[in-house]
Write an enzyme that holds these catalytic residues in place. Structure first.
Site, PDB file in Angstrom:
ATOM      1  CE  LYS A   1      -4.575   1.834  -0.589  1.00 43.62           C
ATOM      2  NZ  LYS A   1      -3.999   0.485  -0.623  1.00 43.62           N
TER       3      LYS A   1
ATOM      4  CE1 TYR B   1      -5.909   1.646   2.748  1.00 43.22           C
ATOM      5  CE2 TYR B   1      -5.560  -0.584   3.574  1.00 43.22           C
ATOM      6  CZ  TYR B   1      -5.091   0.543   2.920  1.00 43.22           C
ATOM      7  OH  TYR B   1      -3.812   0.552   2.430  1.00 43.22           O
TER       8      TYR B   1
ATOM      9  CB  SER C   1      -0.970   0.005   1.180  1.00 44.65           C
ATOM     10  OG  SER C   1      -2.016  -0.908   0.942  1.00 44.65           O
TER      11      SER C   1
END
Length: 405
Positions: free
Chosen positions: A59, A170, A56
């Site tokens: 991101k 999320y 992640s």
């Protein structure tokens, strides 16, 4: 008393934590910390050229790419994304299931999904593995929640779990943003990031496809795990005195056709720090100064902010890796979580931060002028032992930076 480096090395040698790469820089490049500790795999030491599953941490790069599209006038932050992503036109909200039935209760969303909502996890699109209604939805289709087993577009195409803009969860909003970037620019996300992000800051060893960059594959750190878990990538950490063991769990398919904008990159923390430094220094190589300012501004509405605070203060997150002290004021920016008060480790109000599945954590503190990156490859996420050493690292960097200033 043992030095900071001696403490980290001892923890790695005793397999309390896996090998780590620890990095810090100030905006001017006068303060630098770059060190590797412990093993990369059973036969080799960790090096500064080691590469990691960034998960992640991807991101942040996708958020930057999306904001570049905004700067070009290709899309606005509050534009309906369904003009580019028709899959998200008239999305349905999964409210539950009829009593005693496997029939889902679905209603069409009233609000449109915007790019801002995708970037801030306020769109209503959740990771299927973290919401019980979506776990059931997958299971009823004979599919397994979580990563793998399905092509990306099938994986990220799920019903919403709330009205866009009315909550926080999320999810795969950044994966959808990656698809949007690709379609707007008529290229792959890999090719886009290579031209507009990685080349722009001189970052070489980052990719979605290990076969394209042999050095990324060659230098990839072997995954570790704590405890004997059957599927550590899909579980949360538990407090354990067990040491770290090697695992053949790769987390992602290799090779892969997919380019998950929310989680799919693999690469060098040293190279990733170059991206962080550009944002910290606001040097214009990636984004215009005004856009960087917007990244560090609160983006959530009242309902979404309440949902985020409730999510972050659940008991399961207390004292875990990447957790914050209870009562920390937070919001969400364009790229990561915003910390809105000073912390005891030295982190200042206005810092932007986020983590990656194998317990990586990046932080950009513009008030202090410091960026930090803690990189490891250990499952499951939230490792309690790693949390201790990450906080030790953070405090040590602020102490040294303050002493030098």
């Amino acid at each position: 008393m043992a030095s900071f480096e001696e403490q980290i090395q001892k923890a790695c040698d005793e397999r309390i934590i896996p090998g780590v790469v620890l990095l810090a820089t100030d905006a001017e490049g006068k303060f630098q910390y770059k060190k590797a500790f412990g093993p990369k795999d059973p036969n080799q030491p960790m090096g500064l050229d080691s590469t990691f599953i960034l998960a992640s941490c991807t991101k942040l790069m996708t958020s930057i790419a999306a904001l570049q599209c905004v700067e070009r006038g290709q899309i606005g932050l509050d534009d309906d994304v369904s003009e580019i992503l028709p899959e998200l036109e008239k999305p349905e909200i999964l409210e539950g299931y009829e009593d005693g039935s496997e029939k889902p209760i679905l209603k069409t969303a009233r609000e449109k999904i915007t790019l801002r909502l995708l970037l801030t996890h306020a769109s209503g699109i959740a990771y299927d593995a973290i919401h019980p209604n979506l776990v059931r939805w997958r299971t009823l289709r004979g599919q397994e929640p979580g990563m793998g087993s399905l092509p990306m577009m099938d994986r990220i195409s799920v019903p919403l779990v709330f009205e866009p803009g009315s909550g926080w969860i999320y999810g795969t909003g950044l994966d959808w943003a990656g698809v949007l970037i690709s379609r707007l620019n008529h290229t792959s996300l890999e090719a886009y990031m290579q031209q507009h992000i990685w080349n722009a800051v001189g970052a070489k060893d980052i990719t979605f496809h290990q076969e394209l960059k042999p050095s990324v594959k060659q230098n990839l750190v072997k995954m570790s795990m704590r405890g004997n878990m059957e599927k550590p990538a899909f579980q949360l950490a538990v407090k354990s005195e067990n040491g770290v063991e090697w695992t053949d769990d790769l987390v992602y398919d290799d090779p892969t056709e997919d380019e998950y904008g929310g989680s799919g990159a693999i690469g060098s923390p040293v190279e990733y720090l170059k991206i962080m430094h550009s944002i910290l220094a606001n040097d214009g190589r990636l984004l215009k100064p005004g856009t960087v300012e917007d990244m560090f501004k609160p983006q959530l509405g009242k309902e979404s902010l309440q949902a985020l605070m409730g999510f972050r203060e659940q008991p399961m997150w207390i004292d875990t890796f990447a957790s914050l002290p209870l009562g920390t004021k937070i919001d969400y920016g364009l790229g990561g979580l915003l910390i809105l008060n000073d912390l005891k480790t030295g982190l200042k109000k206005g810092s932007l931060t986020w983590s990656g599945l194998p317990n990586l954590l990046w932080t950009i503190d513009r008030d202090s002028g410091l960026a930090l990156l803690y990189a490891s490859n250990i499952l499951p996420f939230g490792d309690f032992q790693s949390a201790t050493y990450q906080k030790l690292f953070e405090k040590e960097m602020y102490d040294r930076y303050t002493a030098q200033s």
